[in-house]
Motif scaffolding. Structure first.
Motif, PDB file in Angstrom:
ATOM      1  N   ARG A  79       0.858  -1.189   0.000  1.00 32.88           N
ATOM      2  CA  ARG A  79       0.000   0.000   0.000  1.00 32.88           C
ATOM      3  C   ARG A  79       0.896   1.240   0.000  1.00 32.88           C
ATOM      4  O   ARG A  79       0.532   2.282  -0.487  1.00 32.88           O
ATOM      5  CB  ARG A  79      -0.885   0.061   1.249  1.00 32.88           C
ATOM      6  CG  ARG A  79      -1.765  -1.105   1.449  1.00 32.88           C
ATOM      7  CD  ARG A  79      -3.232  -0.798   1.220  1.00 32.88           C
ATOM      8  NE  ARG A  79      -3.852  -2.040   0.813  1.00 32.88           N
ATOM      9  CZ  ARG A  79      -4.269  -2.300  -0.412  1.00 32.88           C
ATOM     10  NH1 ARG A  79      -4.217  -1.378  -1.336  1.00 32.88           N
ATOM     11  NH2 ARG A  79      -4.777  -3.466  -0.714  1.00 32.88           N
ATOM     12  N   PHE A 102      -4.312  -3.849 -14.789  1.00 34.68           N
ATOM     13  CA  PHE A 102      -4.476  -5.207 -14.238  1.00 34.68           C
ATOM     14  C   PHE A 102      -3.999  -5.267 -12.786  1.00 34.68           C
ATOM     15  O   PHE A 102      -4.657  -5.791 -11.917  1.00 34.68           O
ATOM     16  CB  PHE A 102      -3.663  -6.217 -15.046  1.00 34.68           C
ATOM     17  CG  PHE A 102      -4.348  -6.684 -16.299  1.00 34.68           C
ATOM     18  CD1 PHE A 102      -5.727  -6.611 -16.437  1.00 34.68           C
ATOM     19  CD2 PHE A 102      -3.608  -7.228 -17.343  1.00 34.68           C
ATOM     20  CE1 PHE A 102      -6.341  -7.057 -17.598  1.00 34.68           C
ATOM     21  CE2 PHE A 102      -4.219  -7.669 -18.504  1.00 34.68           C
ATOM     22  CZ  PHE A 102      -5.590  -7.586 -18.632  1.00 34.68           C
ATOM     23  N   TYR A 103      -2.793  -4.715 -12.572  1.00 36.54           N
ATOM     24  CA  TYR A 103      -2.225  -4.861 -11.230  1.00 36.54           C
ATOM     25  C   TYR A 103      -2.904  -3.928 -10.225  1.00 36.54           C
ATOM     26  O   TYR A 103      -2.926  -4.218  -9.035  1.00 36.54           O
ATOM     27  CB  TYR A 103      -0.704  -4.713 -11.272  1.00 36.54           C
ATOM     28  CG  TYR A 103      -0.097  -5.899 -11.981  1.00 36.54           C
ATOM     29  CD1 TYR A 103      -0.042  -7.137 -11.353  1.00 36.54           C
ATOM     30  CD2 TYR A 103       0.321  -5.823 -13.300  1.00 36.54           C
ATOM     31  CE1 TYR A 103       0.446  -8.248 -12.006  1.00 36.54           C
ATOM     32  CE2 TYR A 103       0.812  -6.935 -13.973  1.00 36.54           C
ATOM     33  CZ  TYR A 103       0.874  -8.145 -13.316  1.00 36.54           C
ATOM     34  OH  TYR A 103       1.340  -9.255 -13.969  1.00 36.54           O
ATOM     35  N   MET A 105      -6.084  -3.548 -10.285  1.00 36.06           N
ATOM     36  CA  MET A 105      -7.253  -4.369  -9.922  1.00 36.06           C
ATOM     37  C   MET A 105      -6.843  -5.409  -8.878  1.00 36.06           C
ATOM     38  O   MET A 105      -7.600  -5.701  -7.944  1.00 36.06           O
ATOM     39  CB  MET A 105      -7.817  -5.086 -11.154  1.00 36.06           C
ATOM     40  CG  MET A 105      -8.245  -4.174 -12.281  1.00 36.06           C
ATOM     41  SD  MET A 105      -9.826  -3.394 -12.007  1.00 36.06           S
ATOM     42  CE  MET A 105     -10.933  -4.727 -12.330  1.00 36.06           C
ATOM     43  N   VAL A 106      -5.651  -5.963  -9.031  1.00 35.12           N
ATOM     44  CA  VAL A 106      -5.156  -6.932  -8.051  1.00 35.12           C
ATOM     45  C   VAL A 106      -4.964  -6.247  -6.688  1.00 35.12           C
ATOM     46  O   VAL A 106      -5.156  -6.861  -5.648  1.00 35.12           O
ATOM     47  CB  VAL A 106      -3.839  -7.593  -8.543  1.00 35.12           C
ATOM     48  CG1 VAL A 106      -3.254  -8.502  -7.476  1.00 35.12           C
ATOM     49  CG2 VAL A 106      -4.084  -8.380  -9.818  1.00 35.12           C
ATOM     50  N   HIS A 107      -4.632  -4.967  -6.714  1.00 33.90           N
ATOM     51  CA  HIS A 107      -4.545  -4.207  -5.461  1.00 33.90           C
ATOM     52  C   HIS A 107      -5.885  -4.211  -4.736  1.00 33.90           C
ATOM     53  O   HIS A 107      -5.941  -4.006  -3.535  1.00 33.90           O
ATOM     54  CB  HIS A 107      -4.180  -2.743  -5.742  1.00 33.90           C
ATOM     55  CG  HIS A 107      -2.726  -2.500  -5.926  1.00 33.90           C
ATOM     56  ND1 HIS A 107      -2.027  -1.582  -5.200  1.00 33.90           N
ATOM     57  CD2 HIS A 107      -1.816  -3.054  -6.767  1.00 33.90           C
ATOM     58  CE1 HIS A 107      -0.759  -1.574  -5.584  1.00 33.90           C
ATOM     59  NE2 HIS A 107      -0.619  -2.456  -6.540  1.00 33.90           N
ATOM     60  N   GLY A 108      -6.964  -4.406  -5.468  1.00 35.88           N
ATOM     61  CA  GLY A 108      -8.289  -4.395  -4.860  1.00 35.88           C
ATOM     62  C   GLY A 108      -9.113  -3.186  -5.289  1.00 35.88           C
ATOM     63  O   GLY A 108     -10.206  -2.979  -4.788  1.00 35.88           O
ATOM     64  N   HIS A 109      -8.601  -2.400  -6.218  1.00 28.36           N
ATOM     65  CA  HIS A 109      -9.351  -1.226  -6.682  1.00 28.36           C
ATOM     66  C   HIS A 109     -10.514  -1.666  -7.570  1.00 28.36           C
ATOM     67  O   HIS A 109     -10.431  -2.679  -8.260  1.00 28.36           O
ATOM     68  CB  HIS A 109      -8.444  -0.306  -7.500  1.00 28.36           C
ATOM     69  CG  HIS A 109      -7.424   0.404  -6.677  1.00 28.36           C
ATOM     70  ND1 HIS A 109      -7.749   1.403  -5.796  1.00 28.36           N
ATOM     71  CD2 HIS A 109      -6.081   0.251  -6.593  1.00 28.36           C
ATOM     72  CE1 HIS A 109      -6.647   1.844  -5.217  1.00 28.36           C
ATOM     73  NE2 HIS A 109      -5.626   1.148  -5.664  1.00 28.36           N
ATOM     74  N   THR A 110     -11.565  -0.875  -7.554  1.00 27.91           N
ATOM     75  CA  THR A 110     -12.663  -1.131  -8.496  1.00 27.91           C
ATOM     76  C   THR A 110     -12.175  -0.736  -9.891  1.00 27.91           C
ATOM     77  O   THR A 110     -11.147  -0.060 -10.036  1.00 27.91           O
ATOM     78  CB  THR A 110     -13.889  -0.274  -8.149  1.00 27.91           C
ATOM     79  OG1 THR A 110     -13.503   1.110  -8.274  1.00 27.91           O
ATOM     80  CG2 THR A 110     -14.387  -0.542  -6.743  1.00 27.91           C
ATOM     81  N   GLU A 113     -11.852   3.071 -10.253  1.00 30.58           N
ATOM     82  CA  GLU A 113     -10.659   3.596  -9.567  1.00 30.58           C
ATOM     83  C   GLU A 113      -9.399   3.224 -10.347  1.00 30.58           C
ATOM     84  O   GLU A 113      -8.507   4.058 -10.525  1.00 30.58           O
ATOM     85  CB  GLU A 113     -10.552   2.983  -8.162  1.00 30.58           C
ATOM     86  CG  GLU A 113     -11.552   3.518  -7.157  1.00 30.58           C
ATOM     87  CD  GLU A 113     -11.581   2.658  -5.875  1.00 30.58           C
ATOM     88  OE1 GLU A 113     -12.226   3.108  -4.943  1.00 30.58           O
ATOM     89  OE2 GLU A 113     -10.968   1.573  -5.840  1.00 30.58           O
ATOM     90  N   HIS A 116      -8.957   5.336 -13.392  1.00 30.89           N
ATOM     91  CA  HIS A 116      -8.568   6.705 -13.034  1.00 30.89           C
ATOM     92  C   HIS A 116      -7.079   6.763 -12.670  1.00 30.89           C
ATOM     93  O   HIS A 116      -6.329   7.626 -13.167  1.00 30.89           O
ATOM     94  CB  HIS A 116      -9.433   7.163 -11.857  1.00 30.89           C
ATOM     95  CG  HIS A 116      -9.110   8.539 -11.385  1.00 30.89           C
ATOM     96  ND1 HIS A 116      -9.262   9.654 -12.178  1.00 30.89           N
ATOM     97  CD2 HIS A 116      -8.622   8.982 -10.210  1.00 30.89           C
ATOM     98  CE1 HIS A 116      -8.886  10.722 -11.499  1.00 30.89           C
ATOM     99  NE2 HIS A 116      -8.496  10.342 -10.302  1.00 30.89           N
ATOM    100  N   LEU A 117      -6.653   5.828 -11.828  1.00 32.90           N
ATOM    101  CA  LEU A 117      -5.250   5.799 -11.410  1.00 32.90           C
ATOM    102  C   LEU A 117      -4.333   5.486 -12.589  1.00 32.90           C
ATOM    103  O   LEU A 117      -3.225   6.021 -12.685  1.00 32.90           O
ATOM    104  CB  LEU A 117      -5.062   4.762 -10.297  1.00 32.90           C
ATOM    105  CG  LEU A 117      -5.708   5.110  -8.950  1.00 32.90           C
ATOM    106  CD1 LEU A 117      -5.735   3.893  -8.040  1.00 32.90           C
ATOM    107  CD2 LEU A 117      -4.955   6.237  -8.265  1.00 32.90           C
ATOM    108  N   HIS A 154      -0.297   3.521  -7.760  1.00 36.98           N
ATOM    109  CA  HIS A 154      -1.122   3.462  -6.551  1.00 36.98           C
ATOM    110  C   HIS A 154      -0.701   4.508  -5.523  1.00 36.98           C
ATOM    111  O   HIS A 154      -1.088   4.421  -4.355  1.00 36.98           O
ATOM    112  CB  HIS A 154      -1.070   2.050  -5.941  1.00 36.98           C
ATOM    113  CG  HIS A 154       0.309   1.600  -5.563  1.00 36.98           C
ATOM    114  ND1 HIS A 154       1.306   1.368  -6.487  1.00 36.98           N
ATOM    115  CD2 HIS A 154       0.875   1.340  -4.360  1.00 36.98           C
ATOM    116  CE1 HIS A 154       2.407   0.988  -5.869  1.00 36.98           C
ATOM    117  NE2 HIS A 154       2.179   0.961  -4.577  1.00 36.98           N
TER     118      HIS A 154
END
Lengths: 317, 288
Positions: A79, A102-103, A105-110, A113, A116-117, A154
């Protein structure tokens, strides 16, 4: 964990052995916010240190803490941490945008999000126009930048970059260095390894010099240089009568060498006490009327420090 | 390059309840991996394996062998049992699962891309689960298709009305569903073992071949040792028993109420071991 150490990257007596081969040995360093560069020849342990602080390797001995988190807790560590590793490889068939997204999304972002990032990260490394192209078709510099985008996407507070300037053209290098400086000013920890010493010198707040797996010096470059008493400070004095000046400076007891510049318009002086020498120089100039153009340290940079401590020409690589 | 873009805080998603968050991460890993499993260059071998029996049965439908078993409708269930056990279960599913599940981690080590996962804020156990489930999606989809298609290719071209009665009113549909169930269980069981092997061994082919040999000789093993093989539990579940070799050491099949939970429990244990292993894993591509 004390408040101070939760703001630092701390290595406590860390060693890493690959079987019987030494990676790093007895490393004790604390890295504060700002840009810290790891400098040393190939095999000196720079990448090992980076892999240790990101949990890609486990220390054989000792303890590591990154802003208060142990590297074996990836769910908390990443994080705060982004790592742009040196491996120039990617999952097969992805575009630049997919690779970053992709990664996230693996972080847990929708999805929203992550999109956007991803856009923000691509913007930062100037790759938005090429984001839909397959990474496999990217130039080396673009691959370097997309990995950088992936590591900053992130918004980490610690950014670890293994040879981030490799493959970049001079313009891109300048831009990336500017980005690093900006991130450091925002309060991030940036840990960078690089072979390009004049660029490291230009951007670093602090350097860690490594050789054969050992930390040989740590601190800001000038501080490290000041502590190297066995290597007298070299000063270049540009003036109209260097030969006269040479004769006068030898009267000063801390001057160990005076050598004319090859263009005979300057003088290199080696002294054990630079501060005292500057006072003496003022006196000489007043007494002799020598016209001084400039006075500057000639070996107060990372290249010289590297050469003295590690013993080889540094900037060639 | 701009450094002035405002970006939403990344930490907000981590505050969700752990299970919700882990589920979201698992699904993200699955989404990425399912695509790879179906579309990657490595997937071509999987398609080849999955459709090998289909092509074979299609050819046999056009050119049926003269043997008595192929001519008598009543014996077709035995023919299918032999094909299913010998070709589909022991060869296609076994090697298909080996290929897919061993490559989940080993393939990424070879491609030098595993570190991207390891540098994400994801529990490594979640990564194991996500990758395992993606492997299951790929293998279950393909091998249940193989099972259904081969079954239909054996029956449909023969004896129209007889086939309809068998499939719709007789035991046919139950047999087909049971074979599909065995296929799913085989993917679950073998998948977990091969995932673990892919994590533990630099060259996983040799341990895979050792397991293959063990599974093939299980008919020669004493009853107690038979139970230390996946194939024993799967054989216990097939609707039509396979004719045993004359050298086989006979053992009572394990009833379904015991074999299905046993397989699931063993699978869970193997995945837990994989989770333990991956937490200690280092990224040292140079050594691979």
């Amino acid at each position: 964990m004390t408040g101070a150490s939760s703001q630092m990257i701390v290595f406590e007596d860390v060693s890493k052995f690959y079987g019987e081969v030494l990676g790093v040995n007895r490393v004790n360093i604390s890295i504060a916010p700002g840009i810290t560069s790891l400098v040393g020849p190939n095999g000196s342990g720079k990448t090992t240190l980076m892999n240790l602080m990101t949990g890609l390797l486990r220390p054989t001995r000792g303890r590591i803490s990154v802003l208060g988190t142990a590297p074996d807790q990836p769910e908390q560590l990443f994080r705060k941490v982004g790592y742009c590793a040196q491996f120039d490889s990617f999952p097969k068939g992805v575009t630049g945008r997919e690779f970053v997204r992709f990664y996230l999304m693996v972080h847990g972002h929708t999805k929203a999000e992550a999109n956007h990032l991803t856009d923000a990260a691509l913007e930062r490394v100037d790759l938005r126009d090429d984001a839909e192209r397959k990474v496999a078709g990217y130039s080396k510099g673009m691959r370097q930048r997309i990995r950088l985008a992936q590591s900053i996407a992130h918004n980490p507070s610690v950014l670890i970059l293994d040879e981030p300037l490799n493959g970049l053209d001079p313009m891109a290098r300048a831009e990336v260095i500017r980005l690093f400086r900006q991130l450091a000013e925002e309060g991030l920890h940036l840990v960078i390894s690089s072979h390009i010493l004049h660029e490291v010198d230009m951007m670093s707040d602090c350097v860690v010099l490594l050789n054969n797996g050992y930390v040989v010096a740590e601190g800001d470059v000038h501080g490290v240089r000041d502590e190297m008493e066995e290597h007298p400070m070299q000063i270049l004095i540009r003036c109209d009568r260097p030969a006269t000046l040479a004769a006068r400076v030898f009267e000063h007891e801390d001057v160990v060498e005076a050598r004319l510049h090859k263009d005979r318009r300057g003088l290199f002086v080696k002294t054990r006490d630079a501060d005292k020498f500057y006072l003496t120089l003022n006196r000489i100039v007043l007494e002799s009327g020598i016209n001084i153009e400039s006075v500057a340290p000639a070996d107060d940079d990372l290249n010289a420090v590297y050469k003295y401590l590690i013993g080889s020409e540094a900037d060639g690589s | 390059m701009s450094s002035t873009i405002e970006v939403a805080p990344a930490e907000q998603t981590a505050t969700a309840a752990p299970w919700t968050f882990w589920t979201r991460q698992t699904l993200a890993v699955m989404r990425l991996e399912v695509g790879k499993n179906f579309l990657n260059r490595r997937a071509s071998l999987l398609y080849l394996l999955a459709f090998l029996p289909v092509v074979l049965l299609a050819l046999l439908a056009v050119f049926p062998p003269p043997a008595r078993e192929w001519q008598s409708f009543n014996l077709l269930s035995v023919v299918y049992s032999v094909i299913y056990n010998g070709l589909i279960l022991r060869t296609v599913i076994f090697f298909g699962c080996a290929w897919v599940f061993m490559n989940l981690f080993r393939g990424e080590v070879v491609d030098r891309s595993l570190h991207y996962y390891f540098l994400s804020p994801v529990r490594r156990e979640v990564l194991v689960v996500g990758k395992y489930l993606s492997g299951l999606v790929a293998t279950v989809t393909l091998f249940t298709a193989t099972t259904v298609l081969t079954f239909l290719l054996l029956y449909l071209p023969r004896g129209g009305a007889e086939t309809s009665v068998y499939l719709l009113e007789g035991q046919g549909l139950v047999h087909l569903l049971t074979y599909v169930g065995v296929t799913v269980l085989a993917c679950i069981g073998y998948g977990a073992f091969f995932l673990l092997i892919g994590l533990m061994f630099r060259n996983p082919i040799i341990p895979a071949l050792i397991i293959y040999g063990w599974e093939w000789i299980s008919f020669l093993l004493p009853p107690l040792l038979k139970k230390v093989s996946v194939i024993h539990y799967l054989h216990s579940l097939v609707p039509v028993p396979v004719p045993e070799s004359p050298f086989a050491i006979l053992a009572e099949p394990t009833p379904a109420w015991a074999s299905v939970p046993s397989l699931i429990v063993v699978t869970g244990a193997v995945l837990a071991l994989a989770g333990w292993r991956i937490r200690r894993m280092e990224i040292r591509y140079g050594g691979d």
